[in-house]
Design a protein around this motif. Structure first.
Motif, mmCIF file in Angstrom:
data_model
loop_
_atom_site.group_PDB
_atom_site.id
_atom_site.type_symbol
_atom_site.label_atom_id
_atom_site.label_comp_id
_atom_site.label_asym_id
_atom_site.label_seq_id
_atom_site.Cartn_x
_atom_site.Cartn_y
_atom_site.Cartn_z
ATOM 1 N N ARG A 61 56.954 -47.462 53.754
ATOM 2 C CA ARG A 61 56.504 -48.834 54.037
ATOM 3 C C ARG A 61 57.666 -49.686 54.519
ATOM 4 O O ARG A 61 58.686 -49.801 53.851
ATOM 5 N N VAL A 62 57.509 -50.282 55.691
ATOM 6 C CA VAL A 62 58.505 -51.225 56.193
ATOM 7 C C VAL A 62 58.296 -52.531 55.438
ATOM 8 O O VAL A 62 57.217 -53.111 55.469
ATOM 9 N N ALA A 63 59.342 -52.982 54.744
ATOM 10 C CA ALA A 63 59.234 -54.162 53.888
ATOM 11 C C ALA A 63 59.700 -55.435 54.582
ATOM 12 O O ALA A 63 59.441 -56.531 54.089
ATOM 13 N N THR A 64 60.386 -55.301 55.702
ATOM 14 C CA THR A 64 60.993 -56.447 56.382
ATOM 15 C C THR A 64 60.248 -56.782 57.669
ATOM 16 O O THR A 64 59.439 -55.993 58.157
ATOM 17 N N GLN A 65 60.590 -57.947 58.213
ATOM 18 C CA GLN A 65 59.998 -58.346 59.487
ATOM 19 C C GLN A 65 60.430 -57.404 60.603
ATOM 20 O O GLN A 65 59.638 -57.069 61.474
ATOM 21 N N ARG A 66 61.710 -56.983 60.565
ATOM 22 C CA ARG A 66 62.217 -56.075 61.594
ATOM 23 C C ARG A 66 61.996 -54.631 61.172
ATOM 24 O O ARG A 66 62.335 -54.238 60.064
ATOM 25 N N LYS A 67 61.407 -53.845 62.067
ATOM 26 C CA LYS A 67 61.215 -52.420 61.823
ATOM 27 C C LYS A 67 62.476 -51.666 62.241
ATOM 28 O O LYS A 67 63.165 -52.089 63.171
ATOM 29 N N PRO A 68 62.760 -50.535 61.595
ATOM 30 C CA PRO A 68 63.912 -49.737 62.024
ATOM 31 C C PRO A 68 63.684 -49.151 63.416
ATOM 32 O O PRO A 68 62.550 -48.792 63.769
ATOM 33 N N THR A 69 64.757 -49.044 64.186
ATOM 34 C CA THR A 69 64.691 -48.383 65.492
ATOM 35 C C THR A 69 64.593 -46.871 65.260
ATOM 36 O O THR A 69 64.764 -46.391 64.134
ATOM 37 N N GLU A 70 64.358 -46.129 66.313
ATOM 38 C CA GLU A 70 64.298 -44.663 66.194
ATOM 39 C C GLU A 70 65.624 -44.105 65.676
ATOM 40 O O GLU A 70 65.631 -43.223 64.811
ATOM 41 N N ASP A 71 66.757 -44.586 66.204
ATOM 42 C CA ASP A 71 68.071 -44.128 65.720
ATOM 43 C C ASP A 71 68.267 -44.495 64.250
ATOM 44 O O ASP A 71 68.799 -43.699 63.472
ATOM 45 N N GLU A 72 67.854 -45.698 63.874
ATOM 46 C CA GLU A 72 67.979 -46.107 62.471
ATOM 47 C C GLU A 72 67.104 -45.237 61.578
ATOM 48 O O GLU A 72 67.530 -44.846 60.481
ATOM 49 N N LEU A 73 65.892 -44.901 62.020
ATOM 50 C CA LEU A 73 65.025 -44.032 61.232
ATOM 51 C C LEU A 73 65.656 -42.660 61.027
ATOM 52 O O LEU A 73 65.596 -42.101 59.927
ATOM 53 N N ARG A 74 66.268 -42.119 62.077
ATOM 54 C CA ARG A 74 66.953 -40.824 61.934
ATOM 55 C C ARG A 74 68.120 -40.934 60.969
ATOM 56 O O ARG A 74 68.347 -40.054 60.137
ATOM 57 N N ALA A 75 68.873 -42.025 61.051
ATOM 58 C CA ALA A 75 69.999 -42.235 60.138
ATOM 59 C C ALA A 75 69.501 -42.422 58.701
ATOM 60 O O ALA A 75 70.092 -41.892 57.753
#
Length: 188
Positions: A61-75
Motif C-alpha cells: 500500500r502506497v501511504a503517501t501522496q507521491r508513489k515510488p518510481t520504477e527505480d525506487e520500487l526496485r530499490a
C-alpha cells in the motif's frame, strides 16, 4: 563468501578468478519451514518462529501522496529483501542494484539510520536517491526525516504505528514516497 541459488557460467568464471573465494549454492527448497529459531538470553531461551515471508513491495500500500518510481520500487524491493536478515531496529539504504548502507541492532530506528549514514560516509558512499527499508514501523517522524536528509527518496516499512499519520504527513511534506508492507521483520 558468496551464496546464491545458482551461478551462470559467465559469473562463475569471473568469481573463481579471486583466490580463496568461497562460493556456495543455496537450495531454498531444502530449508525447513517449521523449525523454530532459538536465541540464548540471560537466564533462558527466546523462541521465535522463522520469518520466511517476502512481500512484493510493488503490491504494498502506497501511504503517501507521491508513489515510488520504477527505480525506487526496485530499490525498495532489494532493501526489503535484505532488511529482514539484519538484527532488530534494522534499516537498509539501497539502490535498485544493491545495498548501500546497513544499520541494525541499535536501541532506536534513528540510531540505526545514523549508524548506516556514518558507515556510508566513512567509505564514500553517496546515499542521495537511495531507498530505505525498515524492519519495523517508524514510531515517530524523526527517523524518516534523518533518512531523507541523508538522501533517501523512498521508504518501505510495515506501518502500524499509532503515529502513522504523523509519519505520512512528514513524508508528504518532504516529498518522498512511502509504502506500507503490513508485515514486520523485526528480529531479536
Amino acid at each position: 563468501m558468496l551464496i546464491a541459488p545458482c551461478f551462470d557460467d559467465e559469473a562463475l568464471a569471473l568469481l573463481q578468478k579471486k583466490k580463496n573465494r568461497l562460493l556456495l549454492q543455496f537450495h531454498p527448497d531444502r530449508v525447513p519451514t517449521t523449525e523454530l529459531d532459538l536465541r540464548r538470553v540471560f537466564g533462558g531461551v527466546l523462541v521465535q518462529e522463522p520469518d520466511h515471508a517476502l512481500e512484493d513491495v510493488a503490491a504494498c500500500r502506497v501511504a503517501t501522496q507521491r508513489k515510488p518510481t520504477e527505480d525506487e520500487l526496485r530499490a525498495l524491493a532489494f532493501g526489503w529483501a535484505v532488511v529482514k536478515h539484519v538484527k532488530s531496529n534494522a534499516v537498509v539504504f539501497s539502490s535498485p542494484d544493491g545495498t548501500l548502507a546497513i544499520g541494525g541492532g541499535a536501541t532506536s530506528r534513528v540510531d540505526a539510520i545514523h549508524q548506516a549514514r556514518e558507515k556510508a560516509a566513512r567509505v564514500g558512499i553517496d546515499l542521495r536517491g537511495s531507498a530505505l527499508a525498515s524492519d519495523a514501523f517508524f514510531p515517530f517522524p524523526d527517523g524518516l526525516e534523518v533518512a531523507a536528509a541523508a538522501g533517501a527518496t523512498a521508504f518501505a516499512q510495515p506501518g502500524g504505528s499509532v503515529r502513522d499519520d504523523e509519519v505520512i504527513a512528514a513524508a508528504d511534506r518532504l516529498g518522498v514516497a512511502m509504502v506500507f508492507a503490513g508485515k514486520r521483520h523485526f528480529r531479536h
